[in-house]
Design a protein around this motif. Sequence first.
Motif, PDB file in Angstrom:
ATOM      1  N   PHE A  94      30.086  80.770  72.889  1.00 41.29           N
ATOM      2  CA  PHE A  94      29.401  80.227  71.643  1.00 41.29           C
ATOM      3  C   PHE A  94      30.203  81.015  70.724  1.00 41.29           C
ATOM      4  O   PHE A  94      31.018  80.878  69.626  1.00 41.29           O
TER       5      PHE A  94
ATOM      6  N   LEU B 155      41.829  84.688  64.074  1.00 40.26           N
ATOM      7  CA  LEU B 155      41.101  84.174  63.071  1.00 40.26           C
ATOM      8  C   LEU B 155      39.719  84.782  62.243  1.00 40.26           C
ATOM      9  O   LEU B 155      39.451  84.447  61.303  1.00 40.26           O
ATOM     10  N   TYR B 156      38.582  85.609  63.076  1.00 46.30           N
ATOM     11  CA  TYR B 156      38.354  86.864  62.411  1.00 46.30           C
ATOM     12  C   TYR B 156      37.784  87.624  63.717  1.00 46.30           C
ATOM     13  O   TYR B 156      37.853  87.216  64.618  1.00 46.30           O
ATOM     14  N   SER B 157      37.008  88.596  63.501  1.00 41.74           N
ATOM     15  CA  SER B 157      36.719  89.379  63.853  1.00 41.74           C
ATOM     16  C   SER B 157      35.013  90.100  63.906  1.00 41.74           C
ATOM     17  O   SER B 157      34.431  89.045  62.559  1.00 41.74           O
ATOM     18  N   VAL B 158      34.298  90.551  64.737  1.00 38.04           N
ATOM     19  CA  VAL B 158      32.649  90.064  65.104  1.00 38.04           C
ATOM     20  C   VAL B 158      32.048  91.514  65.852  1.00 38.04           C
ATOM     21  O   VAL B 158      32.564  92.085  65.799  1.00 38.04           O
ATOM     22  N   ASP B 159      31.455  91.771  64.826  1.00 36.77           N
ATOM     23  CA  ASP B 159      30.614  92.669  64.767  1.00 36.77           C
ATOM     24  C   ASP B 159      31.004  94.019  65.782  1.00 36.77           C
ATOM     25  O   ASP B 159      30.897  94.573  66.803  1.00 36.77           O
ATOM     26  N   GLU B 160      32.341  94.141  64.842  1.00 38.51           N
ATOM     27  CA  GLU B 160      33.277  95.639  64.573  1.00 38.51           C
ATOM     28  C   GLU B 160      34.256  95.643  66.119  1.00 38.51           C
ATOM     29  O   GLU B 160      34.911  96.426  66.390  1.00 38.51           O
TER      30      GLU B 160
ATOM     31  N   ALA C 245      37.652  90.487  68.291  1.00 41.07           N
ATOM     32  CA  ALA C 245      38.285  90.383  67.508  1.00 41.07           C
ATOM     33  C   ALA C 245      39.159  89.485  67.696  1.00 41.07           C
ATOM     34  O   ALA C 245      38.966  89.181  69.431  1.00 41.07           O
TER      35      ALA C 245
ATOM     36  N   GLY D  56      35.686 101.575  66.611  1.00 36.57           N
ATOM     37  CA  GLY D  56      35.966 103.390  65.730  1.00 36.57           C
ATOM     38  C   GLY D  56      37.116 103.190  64.902  1.00 36.57           C
ATOM     39  O   GLY D  56      38.039 102.824  65.371  1.00 36.57           O
TER      40      GLY D  56
END
Lengths: 1317, 152
Positions: free
Chosen positions: B35, B61-66, B69, B91
Amino acid sequence: MDAYPPELVTHEAPLLIVSGLGSPERHSPPSTYPQLEQNGSLIACAVAPVTTPAGELLLDYFLKTDCSGIWAARPAERQKPQTPAWRIRAVGRDYTLPPRKARPPADEHFTTPLEGPPTRIQALHSPISPLSPSSPLYPDGVLTPLWLRKHQTLLPAAFCAAYELYTDTNDGPLQNQHDNALIAAINHQKRFFAPPGSSPAAISSDDIRSPAFRSRFVVALLSEKSILSSPRIDERLSYIKRSTGLVPGITFFFLPAHSSPVEVHQFVATLLTTLHPHAIDYYRELSKHTRRKRNRGSVPPPTVPSSRALSLHAWSLRYELKLGVFAEFRQELDVAARSYEAAYEKLFAEVFETTTSWSERWTEARLLADTLTLRIVRCHLWNEQYTAAKRRWGSHVVQMAAVLDRKGLGTETYGFSAWMARWNRCLAELLQAANLAVLAPLVPPARGSLLDVDGAREAQALYVGGEKGSAAVSGGGGGGGGVGERMAAADYLHHPGFYYLAAAEHLGERAQRGKRVSVGAKESSYDTYLCLPPAEEVVWEGEGPRIALLGLARREFEARGQRRMACGVVYSVAKLRMAAAARSGVGWGEALKDLRAAAGVYRREGWWEVLEEVLWSVVECGRMSGDGGSVVVAGLELLCGEVFRERRGWRYDLGRCLEGIEAVKVRPTMVVRGGDVVSFLTATYTFSTPKIHVGDLITSQLSITSTAHPSSTPITFTELKLTFEGPLKPIHLHHSSSCVPPPPTTTSRVTKLDLKNKLTEQHTTPDAPSFLAADTDLTLAPGETKVFELAAVLREAGDAKAVCATFVFVSDGFELDFMLMLEADEEEGGGGVHILPSAAARRRQVTANGGSGAWWIEAPLGAAGGGTTELRRKPLRAVEPGRVEILPRPPKMDVTARSAVVGDVYVNEIVRIEFGACNGEDEEAVVGVEVKILGWPGEEPPKITWLSPDSSAEAEQLATTAHYPLGRLPPGASAKRTFTFPSPSIPADCAIEITAHYHLVSDPETPISKPVVAEMPVINPFRTSFDFSPRVHPDPWPDYFSLPDDLAPEQPLGITQRWALTVTIAAQGEGTLLLTEWALPVHAVAGGIVATVVADAAAAGGQPKALNSGAPATLTFLLDVQKMSLEDRRAASADVALSLSWRRTDTSPEWPEVTNTTLLPVPRLPVPGSEPRVLAAVVSAPAPVSPSADVPGVLHLQYVLENPTNYFLTFSVVMEASEGFAFSGPKQTVVQVLPVARVALGYRLFVYRADAAAMGERRGGEKGVWVRPALRVVDRYFNKTLRVSPGSEGVGLDKNGVMVWVPTGEVEEGGKVVEEL
Amino acid sequence: MSSTRIACIAIIGKNNSPLHLSPFPATSNTLKYHFLTHATLDVFQARLPLKSNGDSDFGLLYSVDEGLAAYGWLTNTGVKIIVVVDVGGGGAGTPAMKDGELKPVFRALQTAYIQLVCNPFYENDEAKPITSKRFIEEVKRIGENWTPGFAL
């Protein structure tokens, strides 16, 4: 952010209270505040509120500017905002300002057994100060939202009282009475606010007795009637101003009557802009006041002494926070950020360390910490410090997690997950509220706009950050800030969709953790910060909120063109809906809708693993919701073994996939297109040949292959329909259990079913188009390939293409029509499905022509096979094997054409052609013949003469292109006809096309034609050359002295001259021609002459001459030319033609001989005028001048000097000696010729020997030599040399003069004689 | 505090179909990464028209949920390489990656892919996942061994 007290997270803006405007229901809801009613300052006013339409309109515009555009008005590039932002509250006429000080506490509150007697009240503080016993913060709270509420809703920076001028009547005293009431009211209200320009000390004093608030008091005065209908308005206004001490434009604003909405808007804008500097001052004063308190460095004395009290650090935290808030009121967000940071640090350093984690103060501190961070993040966003904002937001998570791990209940609780979800959501909401331009969805520019090019250069930003100086504003904690710090991926500020998504994920985590809560647990053992207690958490259903969050995320993703991301979100939503539906039993339908939408995206791009997951969900949803169709279609797709994994324990049986589902009420009937689903079936259709004629049998093969899972049940179709484009009939194959063959003995997975002779034509209804049908075995086991060999007789010409194979599957539960496109381009996944591996493999097997078709043939298995056969694929050459070109029925008529002559056709000939037709068709045909001659010179083609076959009937003349009916021809019969036509009279390159048009007796509608074309060059039969030379006329010249008696007027009287026209003629073509007759008719003469052709003895009665290209023949015509008058000396000419009758010698015996006559043109024959001339002639007879006997080899040469003039002429004649011959005769003499007379000079020539160089061959193969006797004849009077012209056969002329031909035979003989002598 | 590591490597074909996807460690949830990588194709699609300098590196491209990436790379044949990096909980203490630190990873992956495609027996039609053992081993080696600042 809804979870936090609204006061804590509201974006601050200066407060304006608009009093006495509009009806009460439109007023802002009253705020609660401790001791507001008892202790507040009530601004009462007896004047009725302004509720006129103008007043309502004004209120509209005031409320419209309420808080709007805080972010829009954000100073770009550190510039002044365009329009100031205000928070505007509308209140009624009476308004209560919040109390400055709390009431002194009642004694019983503070009488504790330990502390003994009541103590003295030391100082009074604000009702919300932690020092006031009645305050919610008492004794050690840090800050209550009430304080923020006080400044946000109760204590205004400006107070605007609206009044209306009384204009109901123009009655002066009544108006004055109203005006005075107005003035009294204004003056009463004004008392509550400090006058403009008063010393700031007034506010800094804590003295309760200084009642004036520093808020600016302004009056907005409306008027119902304009100055025209109420002329005293100006006067009254100045009176009011004077009496109230208000300054127009600063504290007094008048809105004239009948103001337009634009004017009202402008009025509001002007009022707000005017008030804004004061508002800034107001909040700056408050800041100063707070800063002073902070700088005092001591805890203020409490109202009553208490053992628990706020520490000094906590007090300075309060002050920092207040400073930040006031700075935010002023929109100085960078200043605010610094104060907030300071407050935040103090909060963690002091409050969290000293507060117990289960107390209410702990929760308050967390609230404060969260909201402080949100405010800091907001400040960073305001200042375009995106990375700093993101880091600040992230560092708070780390801080909180550390604090919770150390002092709280850890981060593994559902409460922490809930907080994380909320925290992500807050960031998303903050970003949405800020609506940052850098993250805003790109609006595609309008088509054709000039911005098109620029717009395309900018990609949708999904995240921002990395700006300069961001590193300096690093959050506390481990990651110390420093210039040149690396950017982590998480430091980029993404668009809200990502944070909504993360929030949803954390909520999911929360739900999971919540499920693990033991039901009877104590509340205090769980982190219930802003979330449900454990007893309720256990039963909390997180799907709803998660779906809502995902919905928000999806909207953000879709707005930014992230279709695939949105698709993933949709899938998550569907899964949640399913989870919810599993409990509640409703909502399966929505989930199914989402799943189907998501499946399309994955199907198109070939993400099979994901698609598989989605499809299983579809199956589940479909089963639960009763949507049988979805179950069947998804089941159909999941059968495809080449991309989907086989699920263990699942019964792959399409026919029974709806069994046991009670929810399916209606028996579903579906039509599925192969291009829309992942198909486990592949079908290819191949014609055996790409081109075929009407009436022939076309064989074709339909091969269907199943790539279903090996464990699946063999699928049995009820019917298989093949449809074609073009003139082919549809083919329907029906399944019949009787056709099922015995189980094959071989292990081959390919079966060939021969249906060539089994197809029968059927109709569903009498009117419906017919189709071909056959019964066969339509069961397809997994991995099996079935090849159906079909045959059909073609009836019509045209292009035909196999289009679609429809597999009809009928079971108890449902009916499915599965349409599989047979065209190559459809198959290659142009539609909704990514190309399957098997299709790609098929595409690789291309032949040299680019086609991929294959033909299944049965080939012997070889020695090991023991005589059995196996099926093999044979590649076909056709590029599109599913397409066939049906050509029209080929003519089977044999058509022949035979010319009577071999070789070329000559001009002016009668061409005879024999035409034959032999009917090769199976039935009787009606035949007609058409003859076309192409390239005919001239306009009109010749008429064709058809000779009747039995020569009894007359020949029939037809124009070309007309049909000559040949009649009926029974099968196998042949007919012959002959036709003739004259060839053109000039050479041409022609072609003759003979076409037999016919139709069968049984099928008169279909015309068939069979042409035969032959080249027919038409050439001249002869090659000719002409020679025209004078001759010596044998007859005597007319007598000069006598005239005939019977002189007819027409009789010519001139001298007759004889000329010879020698025609050398040869055949042009290859064959030999027989020249039977020739003649030279004289067409015309010019110059007053009479020309007659003297019949040539040799020609007239001569034998026919055979001519061929190798042997030319000579024809000589003698022409006597006589002038009409003797005196006429003009030059003349004669036009003659050569008429030749000839026939071919090479015609076949059966053809009759035909003599053709060709008229050949002859160049004009010139006859010079009457001048003296000399003719040299060879004479055979001994000349009368020669007395000697015959000497062998002696040539008698006679020169005739003619004088046709009327003068007496004297010529000197010299015969020059030559080495080649000896001569006898006068060597040098003078000849006198009388007028109209001639003289002959005789010479005898003896040629010495043959000069090899001079030896030549004359026409006819005669060997001999030319000698050049040179006789010079000079007119003595005119001293002019006369040219000698040849005058007989055997005398020639070239550029050097006259030549005489001496046959060599005689010379050789003579030579011998000489030698012997 | 966990260290930065590669969480997933995906090779996506020219027509956006997945050619290879391996999560690290191999036992983790493959579907999640399916996904995730599928959604990154949006970014390729959005940024592709602006890539005119022939640069293959699409960067973050982007980072998701911390924690995760996604970084992208586009070969000049339209094959996309996506590396998902787990930055270890996100962190503030985690050492952030330097700009372009993943370039060697992408280069190594592209080299491996080129080697695969150069095999004349490899059917490069993007219709089915890559099955070459050598290629999968190479991807595994890269994915498991890489740490920030580590040369492959």
